[in-house]
Design an enzyme around this catalytic site. Structure first.
Site, PDB file in Angstrom:
ATOM      1  N   ARG A  15      -2.245   4.096   6.618  1.00 38.41           N
ATOM      2  CA  ARG A  15      -1.510   3.545   5.476  1.00 38.41           C
ATOM      3  C   ARG A  15      -0.163   4.262   5.309  1.00 38.41           C
ATOM      4  NH1 ARG A  15       0.966   5.376   1.094  1.00 38.41           N
ATOM      5  NH2 ARG A  15      -0.690   6.910   0.811  1.00 38.41           N
ATOM      6  N   CYS A 239       7.093   7.361   1.945  1.00 41.31           N
ATOM      7  CA  CYS A 239       7.136   6.196   1.072  1.00 41.31           C
ATOM      8  C   CYS A 239       8.497   5.516   1.210  1.00 41.31           C
ATOM      9  CB  CYS A 239       6.908   6.648  -0.376  1.00 41.31           C
ATOM     10  SG  CYS A 239       7.109   5.304  -1.539  1.00 41.31           S
TER      11      CYS A 239
END
Ligand code: HMG
Ligand code: MG
Length: 304
Positions: A15, A239
């Site tokens: 992820r 991110c």
């Protein structure tokens, strides 16, 4: 020295490791990567996320990843930001949710288009409902040390947010240095305060390695009594909405350090290396792992 005899690695590579890559990694390659990681001994993993594919195109294949990778032996997480993400999760057989919120409003707005308080208002009933349905719920607390937009984040603000999530009934708090700016003193301070304030909840440390501080920060967190660490094979990650964020600390670097200090992880480093070998040719950026560099013979030790 305060060191545990065992530690748990939560693999976030599938992820966090992949979400920021511009080139789409083939779904079958992701599935193979996850299965190889499990063969290496990974028992907790973030498989993917249910977020908007317009915001994060790399995670668009989440339903197939979940379908192919769920198993009974592993705690398989899916990252979800909102009601829509939870509704999608409830349509699968996965029983482990990871919600995420930033301590800083500016970051939360950039990441999920809501203030921190708006996210909390949305997530509270969702989390209570998930707990009634016997889900394991982890809350990922971003910008717990520094925010790319607001700068230094206060320990007191992280404590308040973590206490809110604890009161909603989450099982775990994953406390993150999103842009890799923390130092070991700050790691020791924050994790000591969290352990003291929330002695009955699982606390996990999530370090990005932007400034090469992650292993030192993990060592400091160990001193505070933390024995759970989010890591990403190959040191991939970051991110997309946190400018300046680079990869997560590499799984193999953390496992190597912990095992060398006599802290058992149950993870086979050769098998992590094997998992990376199949993945790396599909990536549009280099890995960031000292251990893997050494294994591949490009690190300083290989020249000795
Ligand atoms: P928005 O534009 O405010 O959402 O984005 P909206 O509610 O107005 O909906 C807009 C569209 O998105 C609609 O579709 C919705 O259906 C869809 P359209 O009608 O335009 O076709 N939508 C969704 N689709 C799929 N799954 C969903 C979902 N929700 C709405 N769950 C939103 C809000 C949260 C969707 C957006 O901001 C988003 O997807 N953000 C993604 C953020 C992200 O993934 N960041 C990286 C993960 S966090 C991280 O890396 C930090 C961490 O590692 C810890 C650390 O290091 O700090 C965990
Ligand atoms: Mg992260």
């Amino acid at each position: 020295m305060n060191l545990p005899t065992q530690a748990t690695i939560i693999e976030v590579g599938p992820r966090d490791g992949l979400q920021n890559l511009a080139t789409f990694v083939p779904t079958l390659t992701k599935i193979d990567f996850i299965k190889q990681l499990k063969k290496a001994g990974i028992k907790e993993v973030e498989l993917t996320s249910f977020v908007s594919p317009k915001w994060v195109p790399q995670m668009a294949d989440a339903p197939i990843i979940i379908e192919e990778c769920l198993d009974e032996e592993t705690r398989n997480f899916v990252l979800v930001p909102n009601r829509k993400g939870i509704d999608r999760l409830l349509g699968t057989a996965c029983k482990n949710a990871a919600v995420f919120v930033g301590v800083s409003d500016s970051f939360n707005k950039k990441n999920i288009n809501k203030t921190t308080e708006e996210s909390l208002q949305e997530l509270e009933p969702i989390i209570r409902d998930l707990k009634e349905k016997n889900f394991f719920v982890r809350a990922c607390i971003s910008t717990s040390f520094y925010c790319p937009y607001e700068g230094k984040v206060e320990v007191a603000d992280v404590l308040v947010l973590c206490q809110r999530f604890a009161s909603f009934g989450v099982d775990e708090l994953s406390v993150a240095d999103t842009i890799g700016m923390a130092n070991p003193k700050e790691s020791l301070e924050l994790f000591s305060a969290l352990k003291k304030a929330l002695p009955n909840i699982m606390i996990t440390a999530h370090f990005h390695n932007t400034r090469g501080m992650a292993l030192a920060n993990i060592f400091a967190a160990l001193q505070a009594g933390i024995d759970r660490f989010d890591t990403s094979a190959g040191g991939l990650g970051g991110c997309p909405f946190a400018p300046g964020a680079s990869g997560n600390v590499a799984t193999e670097d953390v496992v190597y350090m912990l095992e060398q200090m006599g802290i058992s992880t149950g993870i086979n480093l050769n098998r992590i290396t094997k998992a990376l070998e199949n993945l790396l040719p599909h990536l549009d950026k280099p890995y960031e792992s000292q251990y893997y560099k050494w294994v591949k013979g490009t690190g300083p030790l290989s020249q000795v």
